[in-house]
Design a protein around this motif. Structure first.
Motif, PDB file in Angstrom:
ATOM      1  N   HIS A 607       0.815  -1.202  -0.124  1.00  0.00           N
ATOM      2  CA  HIS A 607      -0.006  -0.108  -0.092  1.00  0.00           C
ATOM      3  C   HIS A 607       0.789   1.350   0.102  1.00  0.00           C
ATOM      4  CE1 HIS A 607      -3.250   2.629   0.744  1.00  0.00           C
ATOM      5  NE2 HIS A 607      -3.047   2.862   1.699  1.00  0.00           N
ATOM      6  N   CYS A 608       1.981   1.172   0.884  1.00  0.00           N
ATOM      7  CA  CYS A 608       2.639   2.611   1.043  1.00  0.00           C
ATOM      8  C   CYS A 608       3.658   2.498  -0.197  1.00  0.00           C
ATOM      9  CB  CYS A 608       3.699   2.442   2.240  1.00  0.00           C
ATOM     10  SG  CYS A 608       2.631   2.480   3.779  1.00  0.00           S
ATOM     11  N   THR A 609       4.000   1.466  -0.807  1.00  0.00           N
ATOM     12  CA  THR A 609       4.930   1.537  -1.963  1.00  0.00           C
ATOM     13  C   THR A 609       4.128   2.334  -3.120  1.00  0.00           C
ATOM     14  OG1 THR A 609       6.169  -0.249  -1.297  1.00  0.00           O
ATOM     15  CG2 THR A 609       6.170   0.309  -3.558  1.00  0.00           C
ATOM     16  N   GLN A 610       2.776   1.883  -3.271  1.00  0.00           N
ATOM     17  CA  GLN A 610       1.884   2.594  -4.210  1.00  0.00           C
ATOM     18  C   GLN A 610       1.485   3.876  -3.983  1.00  0.00           C
ATOM     19  OE1 GLN A 610      -0.997  -0.684  -6.023  1.00  0.00           O
ATOM     20  NE2 GLN A 610      -0.193  -1.436  -4.113  1.00  0.00           N
ATOM     21  N   GLY A 611       1.474   4.174  -2.617  1.00  0.00           N
ATOM     22  CA  GLY A 611       0.998   5.534  -2.235  1.00  0.00           C
ATOM     23  C   GLY A 611      -0.711   5.648  -2.105  1.00  0.00           C
ATOM     24  N   ILE A 612      -1.269   4.846  -2.731  1.00  0.00           N
ATOM     25  CA  ILE A 612      -2.921   4.913  -2.849  1.00  0.00           C
ATOM     26  C   ILE A 612      -3.346   3.583  -3.298  1.00  0.00           C
ATOM     27  CG2 ILE A 612      -2.631   5.859  -5.184  1.00  0.00           C
ATOM     28  CD1 ILE A 612      -5.210   7.529  -4.336  1.00  0.00           C
ATOM     29  N   PHE A 666       0.120  13.323  -2.622  1.00  0.00           N
ATOM     30  CA  PHE A 666       0.592  13.869  -3.752  1.00  0.00           C
ATOM     31  C   PHE A 666       0.267  13.062  -4.976  1.00  0.00           C
ATOM     32  CE2 PHE A 666       3.396  16.936  -1.429  1.00  0.00           C
ATOM     33  CZ  PHE A 666       2.742  18.266  -1.687  1.00  0.00           C
ATOM     34  N   LYS A 667      -0.233  11.753  -4.449  1.00  0.00           N
ATOM     35  CA  LYS A 667      -0.654  10.920  -5.583  1.00  0.00           C
ATOM     36  C   LYS A 667      -1.883  11.510  -6.408  1.00  0.00           C
ATOM     37  CE  LYS A 667       1.874   7.273  -5.450  1.00  0.00           C
ATOM     38  NZ  LYS A 667       2.863   6.758  -6.716  1.00  0.00           N
ATOM     39  N   LEU A 668      -2.476  12.352  -5.546  1.00  0.00           N
ATOM     40  CA  LEU A 668      -3.868  12.863  -6.119  1.00  0.00           C
ATOM     41  C   LEU A 668      -3.704  14.012  -7.317  1.00  0.00           C
ATOM     42  CD1 LEU A 668      -5.860  13.476  -2.765  1.00  0.00           C
ATOM     43  CD2 LEU A 668      -6.104  11.467  -4.619  1.00  0.00           C
ATOM     44  N   GLN A 669      -2.334  14.700  -7.178  1.00  0.00           N
ATOM     45  CA  GLN A 669      -2.145  15.645  -8.094  1.00  0.00           C
ATOM     46  C   GLN A 669      -1.836  14.870  -9.418  1.00  0.00           C
ATOM     47  OE1 GLN A 669       0.778  18.206  -6.492  1.00  0.00           O
ATOM     48  NE2 GLN A 669      -0.405  19.912  -7.251  1.00  0.00           N
ATOM     49  N   PRO A 670      -2.063  15.523 -10.854  1.00  0.00           N
ATOM     50  CA  PRO A 670      -1.694  14.657 -12.046  1.00  0.00           C
ATOM     51  C   PRO A 670      -0.198  14.703 -11.914  1.00  0.00           C
ATOM     52  CG  PRO A 670      -3.216  16.458 -12.320  1.00  0.00           C
ATOM     53  CD  PRO A 670      -2.703  16.674 -10.801  1.00  0.00           C
ATOM     54  N   ALA A 671       0.241  13.574 -12.780  1.00  0.00           N
ATOM     55  CA  ALA A 671       1.867  13.505 -12.782  1.00  0.00           C
ATOM     56  C   ALA A 671       2.271  14.892 -13.515  1.00  0.00           C
ATOM     57  CB  ALA A 671       2.027  12.230 -13.644  1.00  0.00           C
ATOM     58  N   SER A 672       1.737  15.663 -13.995  1.00  0.00           N
ATOM     59  CA  SER A 672       2.482  16.837 -14.671  1.00  0.00           C
ATOM     60  C   SER A 672       2.839  17.822 -13.768  1.00  0.00           C
ATOM     61  CB  SER A 672       1.530  17.318 -15.887  1.00  0.00           C
ATOM     62  OG  SER A 672       0.134  17.597 -15.462  1.00  0.00           O
ATOM     63  N   GLU A 673       2.133  17.700 -12.435  1.00  0.00           N
ATOM     64  CA  GLU A 673       2.090  18.821 -11.471  1.00  0.00           C
ATOM     65  C   GLU A 673       3.111  18.186 -10.348  1.00  0.00           C
ATOM     66  OE1 GLU A 673      -1.549  20.202 -10.532  1.00  0.00           O
ATOM     67  OE2 GLU A 673      -2.192  20.514 -12.354  1.00  0.00           O
ATOM     68  N   HIS A 674       3.221  17.050 -10.393  1.00  0.00           N
ATOM     69  CA  HIS A 674       4.186  16.247  -9.019  1.00  0.00           C
ATOM     70  C   HIS A 674       4.579  14.948  -9.405  1.00  0.00           C
ATOM     71  CE1 HIS A 674       5.307  14.945  -5.308  1.00  0.00           C
ATOM     72  NE2 HIS A 674       5.435  16.215  -4.663  1.00  0.00           N
ATOM     73  N   PRO A 675       5.926  14.738  -9.095  1.00  0.00           N
ATOM     74  CA  PRO A 675       6.699  13.327  -9.527  1.00  0.00           C
ATOM     75  C   PRO A 675       5.970  12.260  -9.022  1.00  0.00           C
ATOM     76  CG  PRO A 675       8.117  14.583  -8.235  1.00  0.00           C
ATOM     77  CD  PRO A 675       6.825  15.830  -8.608  1.00  0.00           C
ATOM     78  N   HIS A 676       5.276  12.290  -7.764  1.00  0.00           N
ATOM     79  CA  HIS A 676       4.489  11.361  -7.497  1.00  0.00           C
ATOM     80  C   HIS A 676       3.035  11.127  -7.891  1.00  0.00           C
ATOM     81  CE1 HIS A 676       6.980  10.392  -3.517  1.00  0.00           C
ATOM     82  NE2 HIS A 676       7.758  10.587  -4.651  1.00  0.00           N
ATOM     83  N   GLY A 677       2.673  12.080  -8.600  1.00  0.00           N
ATOM     84  CA  GLY A 677       1.263  12.064  -9.226  1.00  0.00           C
ATOM     85  C   GLY A 677       0.929  10.920 -10.016  1.00  0.00           C
ATOM     86  N   LEU A 678      -0.519  10.436 -10.005  1.00  0.00           N
ATOM     87  CA  LEU A 678      -0.881   9.626 -10.963  1.00  0.00           C
ATOM     88  C   LEU A 678      -1.292  10.266 -12.269  1.00  0.00           C
ATOM     89  CD1 LEU A 678      -3.650   7.841  -8.586  1.00  0.00           C
ATOM     90  CD2 LEU A 678      -1.347   6.937  -9.175  1.00  0.00           C
TER      91      LEU A 678
END
Length: 795
Positions: A607-612, A666-678
């Motif tokens: 779970h934590c490796t995926q972040g969400i 930060f998984k909730l942010q788009p990948a274009s806005e944060h490196p962790h984003g989905l």
């Protein structure tokens, strides 16, 4: 080469007039380079008459503090050479970074890092132009400045950073120039007490040099306007021995400063020698220097009939170049340094002056402690999986997340005891935040008086929590990290806000460092927030503020990370990740109270490796489209979201629910806005594009909306979170007052499921009844309803 050797021998000998004359010439060179950075675009050696087209069109920078700081640097150079010191310099006055640039240029470390700024006339011209100029360097001691670990933009943290730098650095001396304006800030005023936490046996030393030049931007400074006797008592009362160097005549001041510098260095060495040979770590009285000089020393005395030198007008730019006669004033000022005597025809510092500077890594600008990643070594870490909380079924057992983490931290301390490169920081809250297990292995650092009844206090502890100051804990930790070590700061969530600005400055420092290839990576700044908003049954409204997450979310995406582990195993996994990371500001929000434990360690790692992820055991939409999504982030919101799902499963089993938990916000942010984003595709796979989402959140609801506003289903995102409600009350009532409780969540779900028609009416009414029942019960009994307090997960 022979001249250099002669000079080195001379510096290790007595203080002679010849040596002081050379030091004064070196100081003139530093002052000339500092003034030139303010004004000149070309003609750096004044070989031609100055004309207005050679002057910067907009003159931006500070002068008032600069000559005094140049004076300090020259004398530190002599001390480094005479005593073979390992020394760094922290500049506290804020702006005036041209002094640091000038001195690192003179010693050669600047040109080694920036070869384009060469040690010749062409390089000097580039040096001048780049200062406080578009595409150039800032006017303060920024990450771009070699040797600096103290960002000069915000005042108050220089001494705290210096002490952080010397903890567990027994051979290091951190000299700190403290501005008398800076000395009026709360953090700096508190910093003088840091000497109660220094171990003379295993730590280095801090040498504060309080620079009294009399004025701030437009007012006199307090410490410059109190009597000598009061100033002496002030510092003696805080455990310092002040040496005074006061005056304005350069040669007289050089002799006084050289003698004072010899005295304080020899005193520091004697203190350390005694402690290291006898083992006596009794707190000594450490020396410091009070340096009183004119503000804007050696600059123009009057401009336009107005007093400048030794007055507040010297603070920024002494000559604004907006009058016809200003060119003449500037020319006279710059020529007063006689650059032709200091630099050769090619613009290089003459050899007899160059020989005054240390060489190699002994130079302040090249000292490895000023670029801490050069010294960073990996921590020895136990396998966090060994500390797993035994989860046999979701929510079956209660556990305390921070208590479990404390055992892991205890053993990190144990494994790194010999290397002495890991410390825990926090303002008198280690026990309160349930990290008690660390005291099985170490003590709190304390070098003031102790009593027989004191608990876990000594000079050699690894826990820095004996001072009730968030500013000091943060400043110490930053200094510790910036010089190549590891640690973390555990704090109450509401009061981490006290250091909002400090953390922002550190994030900005890291952001710039990421663009400088010569700045090596340092261990991340890890902030562990507990005693959070949702459990305030005796502290109340004052202890409620989850807004630090909002503050961090606004920082540069390549620097900041936000984690909300829902249980102990997730906290262990997250913490392990954070203490291994580099060049980030990691914020972890965790629970310290007994709570249901949801995931096995194996599940937590995934779970934590995926972040969400979807929690399949809490969902019933497998193989079909969900009717509604329940999402959550944070321990308490997760508990209430699960309780709401349990009610819906029982009462309306036909409703298909998908349950999503978020650890990495930060998984909730788009990948274009944060490196962790989905990516949008990944996000839509989880949340769908057309189904309602009830998001139960730890903090202010607006943060989730800000992170998801670019998502396809953003108008279907209904966020529940803290609404600034609640004071002294029960834990569950805190949730009720802010609408994140199970009963309100069930009612929300019924509103967003129009396909139910009127079938949800009776359930909605029962939830309203429960809310009334809850209020009546807590006001009568003082505790939460048994069905809430004793609730267990059932699908």
């Amino acid at each position: 080469m022979e001249d250099v050797k002669t000079t080195v021998c001379e510096e290790k000998g007595p203080i002679t007039d010849e040596l002081l004359t050379k030091m004064n010439a070196y100081w003139r060179a530093a002052n000339y380079l500092s003034a030139g950075q303010l004004y000149l675009l070309e003609n750096p050696l004044l070989k031609k008459p100055l004309t207005m087209d050679m002057i910067k069109k907009k003159i931006v920078g500070h002068w008032g503090t600069v000559p005094g700081q140049n004076f300090v640097y020259v004398h530190l150079n002599r001390a480094i050479k005479r005593y073979d010191l390992d020394m760094i310099l922290l500049s506290g006055p804020g702006h005036g970074g041209n002094f640091y640039v000038a001195n690192t240029y003179l010693e050669g470390s600047y040109s080694e890092i920036y070869p384009n700024i060469s040690e010749d006339e062409e390089g000097m011209q580039k040096l001048f132009k780049q200062f406080s100029f578009p595409g150039g360097v800032p006017s303060h001691c920024a990450p771009e400045t070699p040797g600096s670990i103290n960002e000069g933009g915000e005042l108050g943290y220089s001494i705290a950073h210096a002490f952080g730098a010397v903890f567990d650095n027994p051979d290091l001396i951190a000299a700190v120039t403290v501005g008398d304006g800076e000395a009026e800030t709360g953090p700096l005023a508190t910093s003088w007490q840091s000497n109660k936490f220094l171990n003379p046996k295993t730590d280095g030393a801090v040498l504060p040099i309080l620079h009294l030049n009399g004025y701030k931007i437009a007012n006199p400074t307090i410490l410059s306007r109190i009597s000598h006797e009061e100033l002496v008592k002030y510092f003696e009362g805080m455990g310092w021995k002040p040496y005074f160097v006061e005056g304005s005549d350069p040669m007289d001041m050089h002799r006084k400063m050289a003698e004072a510098m010899d005295s304080v260095i020899e005193e520091i060495k004697a203190i350390q020698k005694h402690a290291r040979e006898t083992g006596d770590t009794t707190r000594p009285v450490w020396p410091m220097i009070v340096l009183r000089t004119p503000k804007g020393w050696t600059g123009p005395d009057y401009v336009n009939g107005d007093k400048v030198e030794d007055y507040w007008r010297a603070h920024q730019v002494p000559v604004m170049m907006d009058h016809d006669d200003h060119l003449e004033i500037l020319t006279k000022w710059l020529k007063s340094y006689h650059a032709e005597e200091l630099f050769d025809e090619n613009g290089k510092l003459i050899p007899e002056l160059k020989a005054l500077a240390p060489t190699g890594n002994a130079r302040i600008g090249a000292n490895p402690h000023g670029n801490g990643g050069l010294l960073l070594r990996d921590l020895r870490l136990p396998d966090f999986r060994k500390y797993a909380f035994d989860v046999t079924a979701p929510g079956e057992k209660d556990g305390q997340d921070m208590t479990e983490l404390g055992k892991f931290v205890r053993d990190i301390i144990k494994l790194n005891k010999e290397s002495r490169n890991f410390r825990v920081f926090g303002p008198d809250e280690t026990n309160s935040n349930r990290l008690n297990a660390v005291f099985d292995e170490t003590n709190r650092v304390w070098n003031a008086d102790t009593l027989d009844i004191d608990d876990a206090l000594n000079a050699d502890g690894r826990v820095m929590d004996s001072m009730l100051s968030e500013h000091m804990c943060e400043g110490w930790l930053e200094g510790y990290l910036l010089t190549g070590r590891h640690g973390f700061f555990a704090s109450y969530e509401a009061f981490i806000r006290i250091i909002d600005s400090m953390v922002a400055q550190h994030a900005k420092w890291l952001k710039v460092c990421n663009q400088l290839p010569w700045r090596e990576e340092i261990a991340s700044l890890n902030l562990l927030l507990s005693s959070n908003v949702w459990q305030q049954d005796h502290n109340g409204f004052t202890h409620q503020d989850p807004g630090f997450m909002d503050h961090i979310a606004n920082k540069k995406a390549d620097v900041v990370r936000l984690y909300l582990p829902p249980d102990a195993n997730c906290l262990l996994s997250t913490f392990d990740h954070c203490v291994r990371s580099r060049n980030y500001v990691n914020v972890i929000v965790a629970s310290k109270h007994p709570r249901p434990q949801w995931l096995t360690m194996e599940q937590a790692v995934k779970h934590c490796t995926q972040g969400i992820s979807i929690w399949d055991w809490a969902s019933n939409d497998q193989g079909q489209e969900p009717d509604i999504i329940f999402a959550c982030a944070g321990e308490t919101p997760t508990l209430e979201a699960l309780a709401a799902v349990s009610i819906l499963n029982k009462e309306l089993p036909e409703v298909k629910i998908r349950f999503i938990n978020v650890v990495d916000l930060f998984k909730l942010q788009p990948a274009s806005e944060h490196p962790h984003g989905l990516s949008h595709a990944e996000y839509d796979m989880l949340f769908t594009t057309d189904k309602p989402v009830i998001f139960n959140f730890h903090g202010y609801p607006t943060l989730i909306h800000e992170l998801t506003y670019r998502r396809h289903n953003n108008r279907l995102m209904h966020v529940r979170g803290y609404q600034e409600e609640g004071t002294i009350t029960t834990p569950f009532d805190m949730r009720v007052q802010n609408n994140i409780d199970r009963f309100h969540l069930v009612q929300d779900a019924l509103k967003y499921l129009p396909q139910l028609g009127n079938r949800g009416a009776y359930l909605y009414q029962r939830m309203s009844d429960k809310l009334v029942e809850h209020k009546q019960y807590i006001h009568e009994v003082g505790l939460d309803l048994p069905e809430v307090a004793d609730w267990k997960w059932e699908k």
